[in-house]
Design an enzyme around this catalytic site. Structure first.
Site, short mmCIF file in Angstrom:
data_model
loop_
_atom_site.label_atom_id
_atom_site.label_comp_id
_atom_site.label_asym_id
_atom_site.label_seq_id
_atom_site.Cartn_x
_atom_site.Cartn_y
_atom_site.Cartn_z
N GLU A 150 0.84 -1.00 0.05
CA GLU A 150 -0.01 -0.12 -0.15
C GLU A 150 1.00 1.28 -0.06
O GLU A 150 0.42 2.33 0.82
CB GLU A 150 -1.01 0.03 1.18
CG GLU A 150 -1.96 -1.08 0.95
CD GLU A 150 -3.10 -1.05 2.23
OE1 GLU A 150 -2.91 -0.51 3.32
OE2 GLU A 150 -4.25 -1.67 2.18
N GLU A 153 -6.03 -7.88 -0.97
CA GLU A 153 -6.89 -7.95 0.10
C GLU A 153 -8.30 -7.70 -0.05
O GLU A 153 -8.70 -6.74 -0.02
CB GLU A 153 -5.97 -6.93 1.41
CG GLU A 153 -4.70 -7.17 1.63
CD GLU A 153 -4.00 -6.08 2.71
OE1 GLU A 153 -5.11 -5.34 3.43
OE2 GLU A 153 -2.98 -6.12 3.01
#
Length: 580
Positions: free
Chosen positions: A156, A232
């Site tokens: 991320e 995710e």
């Protein structure tokens, strides 16, 4: 085996749909890995994904651990033996609601180190880490006969920064270290995130929990015709202390999103099993205020914290069965829940009475942070004598995180939390000249997300201001509590002060159990010397999970360290959890 990324994923030229579940080996005792992986495969998954926490594997610079719950090679081997592929995320930063996002706390000991950018000092530490870690991972790549098919570069990153030089450096360190399976990045499914986190030659993937078609349409603009993958797929959420109740996802919407993901691409279910933030390893977030995560990482995952099959598991299995043939698995690990009942306190001692058996005072003119003293986690006690004060009128802590209990001559006078630590507080407390003052500061878990990560020194990192002036000369007692056997229960007990409490019980058949801490204030618990995590009366978690492998046949010992002086004298070991 040759694993390729083209319009889809291919293994030896044959297309593969990745149906993966996230399971962090370091959040579940190793004796239960096989059970969880068998349940993963039984649900229809062909892959398991895990992060790798740098701070556990290198807790001190140059000191590495890969044993027990940290034996990542045994975890990979076991997954392969069960016929599962493995996705590894060996980024120095993992987020994962884990302490400091997986970064080791010792990075904060020196001034000026910039995290997760092309800072030479930071990258030098990553290089040293990879030189030890990667030789343990690369032999398990599918190119060498192992089950590892993908590895991730950073995590991320587009939410954090946009230093392409840094991303390229991490990729190059991995390749130089022998990584030859395809690489991926994962970012939020938004242009600003994907633009900041993408890397040439590396497949971008997305992290999200809803609106699958829309998210995949955005992601498709960055994959250059490559496969669409949600790395995710958030099936629940995490809890923080005081959030009012256990976070739960919408099952019906989640089932629909999973179906759409498998129709359009590939998925890694986050979390398949969340597990437990054992010890002091929970992370925190900080937006408007500090929100430390609870000990349980249940996450409303597909399996519960202790590995029980849920309705979500059954519904997901039905969906996955539309896209692949479901195996019929026999679960090989016998797991039972047991209630051992109420336990009474056997021994108790105040922290001040056993302080010298747990720590050695380090003198300083002004207080220093944990990191500057070589401490990573737990508590630190700052002791001084009010040699020039006739009253304790005002106090202010500068450069302090996260929570402080202030006592004068073993009497609690003030508890400060978060921003309260930085404000001036009026006490107007008469004191005898030379009175002893203790400030017990707790590291509640370093922030694991965002720019505040560089401001995570714990304890007191500047000064203590008393009655308008800086107060000098302190003894500093680091209390990582990593040797709980050193507590001397022969010392004095002072009600209302931070203290240790000992319990014991016998069992012929160890089983999973849950420590009910109703009536107790705040602290942490140790089972046969193992730190099983924090408790706090504000909830939502109200019981701590104790896996059976931490117990032994015969005599078992539990020690609570409680800081608020709330100690009813009894705990109960129950056969069900209570996470709010």
């Amino acid at each position: 085996m040759k694993f390729e990324i083209r319009d889809s994923f291919y293994a030896d030229g044959k297309p593969v749909q990745i149906i993966s579940g996230a399971f962090h080996y370091f959040r579940t005792v190793s004796e239960y890995w096989q059970d969880r992986l068998e349940k993963l495969k039984n649900m229809g998954c062909n892959t398991v994904e895990t992060c790798i926490p740098w701070n556990l594997h290198e807790p001190k610079k140059g000191e590495f651990h890969f044993e027990g719950i940290l034996d990542v090679e045994s975890f990979i081997r076991l997954a392969g033996e069960l016929g599962l592929y493995v996705i590894l995320r060996p980024s120095p930063y993992i987020c994962a609601e884990w302490e400091f996002g997986g970064l080791p706390a010792w990075l904060l000991a020196a001034d000026g180190v910039k995290l997760r950018v092309s800072d030479p000092t930071f990258l030098g530490h990553v290089r040293d880490y990879y030189q030890v870690l990667l030789p343990r991972l690369t032999p398990w790549q599918c190119t060498r006969g192992g089950p590892v098919i993908l590895m991730q570069v950073e995590n991320e990153y587009g939410y954090y920064a946009n230093d392409r030089e840094y991303l390229g450096a991490i990729r190059d360190l991995m390749v130089e270290g022998g990584v030859d399976v395809p690489l991926v990045t994962s970012d939020g499914p938004f242009p600003e995130s994907l633009n900041g986190g993408k890397l040439p030659g590396v497949l971008p993937t997305g992290n999200f929990g809803s609106r699958t078609r829309e998210r995949f349409q955005t992601l498709a603009q960055y994959t250059e015709g490559g496969p669409l993958m949600c790395t995710e797929f958030w099936v629940g959420w995490f809890d923080h202390w005081g959030n009012g109740g256990h976070m739960r996802g919408n099952l019906e919407e989640s089932v629909q999103d999973l179906d759409k993901m498998l129709e359009m691409g590939h998925v890694n279910i986050y979390m398949f099993e969340g597990g437990t933030n054992f010890g002091f390893m929970n992370g925190s977030n900080y937006y408007d205020e500090l929100t430390p995560d609870v000990t349980s990482y249940d996450y409303d995952a597909v399996l519960t914290e202790d590995g029980q099959i849920t309705e979500k598991y059954r519904r997901y299995r039905e969906v996955i069965g539309k896209y692949t043939k479901l195996p019929e698995m026999t679960f090989s690990t016998q797991i039972t829940r047991k209630a051992y009942g109420p336990l009474q306190v056997r021994d108790k001692v105040s922290l001040s009475s056993t302080l010298d058996t747990l720590s050695q005072g380090i003198p300083a003119i002004s207080p220093q942070s944990m990191e500057r003293l070589g401490q990573n986690y737990g508590y630190i006690l700052y002791r001084t004598f009010l040699h020039s004060e006739e009253n304790l009128d005002k106090i202010r802590l500068w450069g302090a995180n996260d929570r402080a209990n202030i006592l004068v001559e073993d009497k609690p006078v003030l508890t400060l939390y978060d921003r309260e630590l930085l404000e001036e507080h009026e006490l107007h407390l008469p004191v005898d000249k030379g009175a002893r003052m203790d400030i017990l500061v707790e590291n509640m878990g370093r922030v694991n997300f965002g720019p505040r990560m560089e401001q995570q020194r714990k304890g007191i990192d500047h000064c203590v201001q008393i009655n308008g002036h800086m107060h000098n000369h302190w003894e500093q007692y680091p209390l990582p509590l990593d040797h709980i056997e050193r507590v001397d229960f022969g010392g004095a007990y002072l009600p209302g002060t931070p203290a240790f409490y000992k319990f014991s019980f016998e069992t012929k058949e160890p089983g999973d159990t849950f420590l009910d801490f109703a009536g107790w204030g705040k602290g942490c618990a140790f089972v046969n010397g193992c730190n099983i995590g924090r408790f706090w009366e504000i909830g939502p978690q109200r019981r701590l999970y104790i896996p059976a492998p931490l117990l032994r046949k015969g005599q078992n010992e539990i020690i609570l360290f409680e800081t608020e002086g709330k100690a009813p004298g009894e705990i109960v070991l129950r056969d069900t959890p209570d996470i709010g």
